[in-house]
Design an enzyme around this catalytic site. Sequence first.
Site, PDB file in Angstrom:
ATOM      1  N   THR A  91      10.908  -4.293   9.208  1.00 62.58           N
ATOM      2  CA  THR A  91       9.649  -4.399   9.949  1.00 62.58           C
ATOM      3  C   THR A  91       8.915  -3.056   9.971  1.00 62.58           C
ATOM      4  OG1 THR A  91      10.463  -3.769  12.162  1.00 62.58           O
ATOM      5  CG2 THR A  91      10.696  -6.083  11.546  1.00 62.58           C
ATOM      6  N   VAL A  92       7.589  -3.164  10.041  1.00 65.44           N
ATOM      7  CA  VAL A  92       6.731  -1.987  10.195  1.00 65.44           C
ATOM      8  C   VAL A  92       5.653  -2.386  11.212  1.00 65.44           C
ATOM      9  CG1 VAL A  92       5.091  -0.456   9.031  1.00 65.44           C
ATOM     10  CG2 VAL A  92       7.172  -1.189   7.838  1.00 65.44           C
ATOM     11  N   ARG A  98       1.297  -0.970   5.534  1.00 69.81           N
ATOM     12  CA  ARG A  98       0.658  -0.699   4.231  1.00 69.81           C
ATOM     13  C   ARG A  98       0.460   0.791   3.959  1.00 69.81           C
ATOM     14  NH1 ARG A  98       2.090  -5.011   5.267  1.00 69.81           N
ATOM     15  NH2 ARG A  98       0.989  -6.992   4.962  1.00 69.81           N
ATOM     16  N   ARG A  99       1.430   1.578   4.393  1.00 70.35           N
ATOM     17  CA  ARG A  99       1.428   2.993   4.036  1.00 70.35           C
ATOM     18  C   ARG A  99       2.704   3.359   3.308  1.00 70.35           C
ATOM     19  NH1 ARG A  99      -0.629   5.850   9.611  1.00 70.35           N
ATOM     20  NH2 ARG A  99      -2.087   4.211  10.190  1.00 70.35           N
ATOM     21  N   GLY A 100       3.408   2.338   2.858  1.00 72.45           N
ATOM     22  CA  GLY A 100       4.581   2.601   2.033  1.00 72.45           C
ATOM     23  C   GLY A 100       5.890   2.779   2.796  1.00 72.45           C
ATOM     24  N   LEU A 101       5.890   2.452   4.115  1.00 71.92           N
ATOM     25  CA  LEU A 101       7.144   2.662   4.863  1.00 71.92           C
ATOM     26  C   LEU A 101       8.223   1.673   4.430  1.00 71.92           C
ATOM     27  CD1 LEU A 101       5.945   3.577   8.473  1.00 71.92           C
ATOM     28  CD2 LEU A 101       6.860   5.063   6.690  1.00 71.92           C
ATOM     29  N   LEU A 102       7.868   0.391   4.285  1.00 70.94           N
ATOM     30  CA  LEU A 102       8.878  -0.560   3.807  1.00 70.94           C
ATOM     31  C   LEU A 102       9.394  -0.124   2.444  1.00 70.94           C
ATOM     32  CD1 LEU A 102      10.499  -3.198   3.915  1.00 70.94           C
ATOM     33  CD2 LEU A 102       8.550  -4.319   2.799  1.00 70.94           C
ATOM     34  N   THR A 103       8.494   0.264   1.571  1.00 65.63           N
ATOM     35  CA  THR A 103       8.893   0.672   0.221  1.00 65.63           C
ATOM     36  C   THR A 103       9.924   1.796   0.286  1.00 65.63           C
ATOM     37  OG1 THR A 103       6.671   0.118  -0.543  1.00 65.63           O
ATOM     38  CG2 THR A 103       7.985   1.511  -1.994  1.00 65.63           C
ATOM     39  N   TYR A 131       8.630  -9.426  -1.640  1.00 64.25           N
ATOM     40  CA  TYR A 131       9.793  -8.750  -2.215  1.00 64.25           C
ATOM     41  C   TYR A 131       9.903  -8.756  -3.738  1.00 64.25           C
ATOM     42  CZ  TYR A 131      11.342  -8.193   2.542  1.00 64.25           C
ATOM     43  OH  TYR A 131      11.409  -7.813   3.856  1.00 64.25           O
ATOM     44  N   PHE A 422      20.458 -14.635   8.327  1.00 60.22           N
ATOM     45  CA  PHE A 422      21.036 -13.311   8.639  1.00 60.22           C
ATOM     46  C   PHE A 422      19.929 -12.275   8.782  1.00 60.22           C
ATOM     47  CE2 PHE A 422      20.490 -11.507   4.335  1.00 60.22           C
ATOM     48  CZ  PHE A 422      20.413 -12.654   3.558  1.00 60.22           C
TER      49      PHE A 422
HETATM   50  C1  LIG Z   1       6.291  -6.909   5.655  1.00 61.74           C
HETATM   51  C2  LIG Z   1       6.221  -5.478   6.188  1.00 61.74           C
HETATM   52  C3  LIG Z   1       7.629  -5.002   6.535  1.00 61.74           C
HETATM   53  C4  LIG Z   1       5.592  -4.606   5.106  1.00 61.74           C
HETATM   54  O1  LIG Z   1       5.700  -3.240   5.468  1.00 61.74           O
HETATM   55  P1  LIG Z   1       4.677  -2.130   4.888  1.00 61.74           P
HETATM   56  O2  LIG Z   1       5.226  -0.806   5.262  1.00 61.74           O
HETATM   57  O3  LIG Z   1       3.305  -2.483   5.271  1.00 61.74           O
HETATM   58  O4  LIG Z   1       4.866  -2.342   3.328  1.00 61.74           O
HETATM   59  P2  LIG Z   1       4.474  -1.273   2.191  1.00 61.74           P
HETATM   60  O5  LIG Z   1       3.333  -0.427   2.693  1.00 61.74           O
HETATM   61  O6  LIG Z   1       5.676  -0.548   1.755  1.00 61.74           O
HETATM   62  O7  LIG Z   1       3.970  -2.269   1.079  1.00 61.74           O
HETATM   63  C5  LIG Z   1       4.269  -2.122  -0.273  1.00 61.74           C
HETATM   64  C6  LIG Z   1       3.469  -3.121  -1.060  1.00 61.74           C
HETATM   65  O8  LIG Z   1       3.811  -4.450  -0.643  1.00 61.74           O
HETATM   66  C7  LIG Z   1       2.640  -5.129  -0.249  1.00 61.74           C
HETATM   67  N1  LIG Z   1       2.979  -5.988   0.903  1.00 61.74           N
HETATM   68  C8  LIG Z   1       3.638  -5.594   2.001  1.00 61.74           C
HETATM   69  N2  LIG Z   1       3.745  -6.624   2.852  1.00 61.74           N
HETATM   70  C9  LIG Z   1       3.160  -7.685   2.271  1.00 61.74           C
HETATM   71  C10 LIG Z   1       2.950  -9.029   2.675  1.00 61.74           C
HETATM   72  N3  LIG Z   1       3.381  -9.491   3.885  1.00 61.74           N
HETATM   73  N4  LIG Z   1       2.301  -9.840   1.823  1.00 61.74           N
HETATM   74  C11 LIG Z   1       1.871  -9.378   0.629  1.00 61.74           C
HETATM   75  N5  LIG Z   1       2.037  -8.110   0.205  1.00 61.74           N
HETATM   76  C12 LIG Z   1       2.663  -7.276   1.023  1.00 61.74           C
HETATM   77  C13 LIG Z   1       1.658  -4.059   0.141  1.00 61.74           C
HETATM   78  O9  LIG Z   1       0.327  -4.496   0.061  1.00 61.74           O
HETATM   79  C14 LIG Z   1       1.953  -2.976  -0.850  1.00 61.74           C
HETATM   80  O10 LIG Z   1       1.329  -3.325  -2.071  1.00 61.74           O
HETATM   81  P3  LIG Z   1       0.729  -2.193  -3.042  1.00 61.74           P
HETATM   82  O11 LIG Z   1       1.907  -1.346  -3.443  1.00 61.74           O
HETATM   83  O12 LIG Z   1       0.159  -2.990  -4.173  1.00 61.74           O
HETATM   84  O13 LIG Z   1      -0.263  -1.448  -2.228  1.00 61.74           O
HETATM   85  C15 LIG Z   1       5.337  -5.423   7.467  1.00 61.74           C
HETATM   86  O14 LIG Z   1       4.056  -5.877   7.149  1.00 61.74           O
HETATM   87  C16 LIG Z   1       5.859  -6.233   8.626  1.00 61.74           C
HETATM   88  O15 LIG Z   1       6.607  -5.710   9.437  1.00 61.74           O
HETATM   89  N6  LIG Z   1       5.483  -7.529   8.727  1.00 61.74           N
HETATM   90  C17 LIG Z   1       5.912  -8.363   9.844  1.00 61.74           C
HETATM   91  C18 LIG Z   1       7.423  -8.609   9.841  1.00 61.74           C
HETATM   92  C19 LIG Z   1       7.900  -9.149   8.501  1.00 61.74           C
HETATM   93  O16 LIG Z   1       7.387 -10.113   7.989  1.00 61.74           O
HETATM   94  N7  LIG Z   1       8.945  -8.522   7.974  1.00 61.74           N
HETATM   95  C20 LIG Z   1       9.564  -8.941   6.738  1.00 61.74           C
HETATM   96  C21 LIG Z   1      10.872  -9.573   7.117  1.00 61.74           C
HETATM   97  S1  LIG Z   1      11.673 -10.315   5.743  1.00 61.74           S
END
Ligand SMILES: CC(C)(COP(=O)(O)OP(=O)(O)OC[C@H]1O[C@@H](n2cnc3c(N)ncnc32)[C@H](O)[C@@H]1OP(=O)(O)O)[C@@H](O)C(=O)NCCC(=O)NCCS
Length: 422
Positions: A91-92, A98-103, A131, A422
């Site tokens: 989660t972020v 969208r600042r690359g934290l998940l990445t 993913y 999980f």
């Molecule tokens: C999903 C989540 C973790 C993404 O975190 P984030 O830090 O914004 O992701 P990043 O900035 O690292 O994104 C990397 C790339 O993935 C893409 N991406 C991230 N989340 C996405 C989503 N939900 N749908 C489509 N693309 C997504 C970004 O646009 C980015 O693309 P780019 O490299 O072309 O710019 C965050 O949006 C979140 O917490 N969502 C709610 C909870 C959730 O759904 N968690 C996932 C559990 S499985």
Amino acid sequence: MSVLKETLPLSSVDPGDRDALRAWYTSSRAAFLEAAPTEADLDERSKAIAAHRLTAVRDGERVVATLRTFDSELTMPGAGPVNVDAVSTATVLATHRRRGLLTRMLRADLERARLAGHAFATLIAAEAPIYGRFGFGAATRATSLAIDNTRVRFRDDAPAASGSLEFVTGALDEAALVHDAARRSRPGGLHRDAAFWEAANRRGAGRWIGTHGHAVLHRDERGTADGYVVYELRDESVGRVVTGTTTVLDLTATTPAAYRALWEFVTSIDLVRTTRAKDRPVDELLPHLLLDPRAVQTGPVDDFAWLRVLDVPGALAARRYLGCGTLVLKVVDPLGLADATVSLHVAPQRCGADGWVCAEITTTDATPDVVLGVGELSSLVLGGTSAVALHRAGRLDCSTADAFALQTLFATPEAPWCPTWF
Ligand SMILES: CC(C)(COP(=O)(O)OP(=O)(O)OC[C@H]1O[C@@H](n2cnc3c(N)ncnc32)[C@H](O)[C@@H]1OP(=O)(O)O)[C@@H](O)C(=O)NCCC(=O)NCCS
């Protein structure tokens, strides 16, 4: 406003540190649109995840991103369980998305898992587009059932219901044993640890009265547990017209006779007209047992467990095969973790007594027959995705004949199935 958020450091969180865990869960729950954890939630979670790896990103005092991973086991076709890196709670916060934290969190964990010797990572995706860019591919699918109880009649040639049924009034220990045996024999099966069953036990308070958390065990003639069902009941009667619904949360059996007995039981509860079930395999046996298979309406079908190959030779050697043949596969990895060109050689003389064959995997610089992304390989490896379909979708670079050959090599007799969250 703080600057350069994308350079905020990753840190690990000790699940035993109450304040740190509270901050971590408060943030992850906010991202999942949930309320902050109660003290009781923290009591339960700190035990359940005591051995898990927790990552946090903090901006000042606040946790703004979380990731949880742990070692688990996933069953490979014809070969039993292998160790996998299970990924969860990614989660972020909305302020930092969208600042690359998940990445950064995911890449760090996948690199760690690869160095630790894991051939696979696995997760359940909240949204399907997230993913693929990280090399994951949907590997198991699951569906829902809606059964009209009034139309359920078993065929004369269906496995006979024998043995006995009983309500479980204590812990689900015998159900856990049945699940463990079943998950080891079907591709996609995931280990459920003691914490999983403790949580199931807690949810099941009052197991034979009321509406929630019923659990029924099936025993064979010798008294050994060989199946169980966990379900809830809802009375939806209008006036004097009886229209109760049963929702099957979990049903697993190690024999067709126990499977039939449990479905017959759960679709024949008095005052109930409809049975619903979630997270079921896409090749459910039940309709084949019925005189009217349309009593079981199936759908929608969605992806469930996603896989991420971290080591191509290791992943291909972790399963066995039913066909034979040789293909050179070139696997391309967007994160550069698992790029490899390998020869997958499955020779008929290496055939085991059960028909499954061990492959010989060698890295090679030969011209590839199939060029594919690591996400595509991850989708294919459990046998739950058609290589022919991926080829037609333009996602495998190969001839039609080689797509057929790949499909034949990777096919499994049963669809991979993972009903474990999980
Ligand atoms: C999903 C989540 C973790 C993404 O975190 P984030 O830090 O914004 O992701 P990043 O900035 O690292 O994104 C990397 C790339 O993935 C893409 N991406 C991230 N989340 C996405 C989503 N939900 N749908 C489509 N693309 C997504 C970004 O646009 C980015 O693309 P780019 O490299 O072309 O710019 C965050 O949006 C979140 O917490 N969502 C709610 C909870 C959730 O759904 N968690 C996932 C559990 S499985």
